[in-house]
Design a protein around this motif. Structure first.
Motif, PDB file in Angstrom:
ATOM      1  N   MET A 173      47.864  72.150  -1.281  1.00  0.00           N
ATOM      2  CA  MET A 173      48.891  72.816  -2.071  1.00  0.00           C
ATOM      3  C   MET A 173      49.973  73.396  -1.164  1.00  0.00           C
ATOM      4  N   PRO A 174      51.253  73.186  -1.459  1.00  0.00           N
ATOM      5  CA  PRO A 174      52.296  73.845  -0.680  1.00  0.00           C
ATOM      6  C   PRO A 174      52.358  75.330  -1.042  1.00  0.00           C
ATOM      7  N   GLY A 177      53.460  76.815  -4.441  1.00  0.00           N
ATOM      8  CA  GLY A 177      53.346  75.734  -5.410  1.00  0.00           C
ATOM      9  C   GLY A 177      52.542  76.183  -6.626  1.00  0.00           C
ATOM     10  N   VAL A 182      52.166  70.388  -9.302  1.00  0.00           N
ATOM     11  CA  VAL A 182      51.811  69.567  -8.137  1.00  0.00           C
ATOM     12  C   VAL A 182      51.274  68.212  -8.586  1.00  0.00           C
ATOM     13  N   ASP A 183      51.632  67.152  -7.865  1.00  0.00           N
ATOM     14  CA  ASP A 183      51.196  65.809  -8.260  1.00  0.00           C
ATOM     15  C   ASP A 183      49.710  65.601  -7.995  1.00  0.00           C
ATOM     16  N   THR A 186      48.324  65.115  -4.332  1.00  0.00           N
ATOM     17  CA  THR A 186      48.239  66.352  -3.556  1.00  0.00           C
ATOM     18  C   THR A 186      47.023  67.164  -3.987  1.00  0.00           C
ATOM     19  N   LEU A 187      46.767  67.205  -5.322  1.00  0.00           N
ATOM     20  CA  LEU A 187      45.608  67.959  -5.824  1.00  0.00           C
ATOM     21  C   LEU A 187      44.301  67.366  -5.314  1.00  0.00           C
TER      22      LEU A 187
END
Lengths: 199, 199
Positions: A173-174, A177, A182-183, A186-187
């Motif tokens: 996670m950024p 974010g 979040v896409d 990324t998750l």
């Protein structure tokens, strides 16, 4: 009726810049000619100077006006740590983190369809660089994109038998974010890399 | 660490262009230096040539490499019709309509807060131009923005006693527009300007 040749050529020249289409190029050309001719001369001169004087650092291959860039010339930096990045802007970004090791700057990522193989992006120079230095850790900081991952994987395979630890920047996670924004990719990485809570 | 002086200056010079911020300027500079130095030299040359050679048409004040632009030099155009526009790009746009009269190109619109009064945008030259030509109709094609309307109104007042008909481009729904997407101001104009159906 269309523009006169000199204006047309200026519009076309602006269009070679990334992200600049016909309308934007027209707006830039007209802005220079109508409002800011001094700015046009300044840009012309800056381009000429930069193209003539800026070369690459002999060590890390980043853009530099001197044979050795300020980072490679800095004696105080950690000479055991190497960070491999895709371009000079990445050096600029990572310098904000307080990283104090060295860099090696590739020319983008592997892209066989565009004819960009290992030679085109500077892999042979990278291997020579690593062989002639005493690094203990190499950080593969290629972008976490499909092409960046492939390039990092390729480099990792070339380096796997060398006596150094290979690492990759953490994914997840950024900062700031939100889960719902979040896409999925990324998750998945954030789940896979979850860590025990520290007390 | 930041960029070397020549790169920094190139980034700064790109930032003078309209719509170009720090990140875009960096991307343009790095693109030129990493991928397209020939494009950089071409742009440098085009800027130099354009700034040196492109002046203004003696008649209509549009950008031109010759004393008289191709439109003003064209004997076949209607010399009784004058269209006043805010800039050279507007000439380019209106030429697509098949308009066959002359143009007069202002330098933008009145903007007292920015110090742009009648002299700055070329109103005195416009009045001299109209006095020395035999126009029967003057079309005020300033943009339908607040500033454009104010400029058109100002010019209309200056010209109201002259023996010529003053017109303004029609306002209303754009072709292909949808009622639900069009702003209220445009709808008000479209209502006010509604026309009887022609059979």
């Amino acid at each position: 009726m269309s523009f006169s040749p000199a204006i047309r050529e200026l519009v076309e020249a602006f269009r070679t810049l990334p992200g600049v289409g016909q309308k934007t190029a027209q707006r830039m050309a007209l802005y220079i000619l109508e409002r800011n001719r001094a700015g046009g001369e300044r840009l012309s001169q800056a381009l000429q100077t930069a193209v003539e004087q800026v070369g690459h650092c002999n060590e890390c291959r980043t853009l530099s006006e001197t044979d050795l860039c300020p980072i490679c010339a800095d004696e105080r930096r950690d000479t055991g740590l190497l960070c491999i990045v895709q371009g000079p802007l990445d050096v600029f970004a990572l310098e904000q983190t307080g990283y104090k090791g060295r860099y090696f700057v590739l020319k983008g990522h592997l892209s066989p369809l565009d004819g960009l193989g290992p030679e085109a992006i500077g892999i042979p120079e990278l291997l020579r660089h690593i062989d002639t230095h005493q690094y203990t850790e190499v950080i593969l900081a290629n972008n976490p994109t499909v092409e960046g991952e492939a390039t990092a994987h390729y480099i990792a395979q070339l380096l796997q038998d060398k006596p150094l630890s290979l690492t990759r920047l953490a994914q997840g996670m950024p900062m700031g974010g939100e889960l719902e924004m979040v896409d999925g990719g990324t998750l998945i990485q954030a789940f896979a890399g979850r860590k025990p809570v520290q007390f």
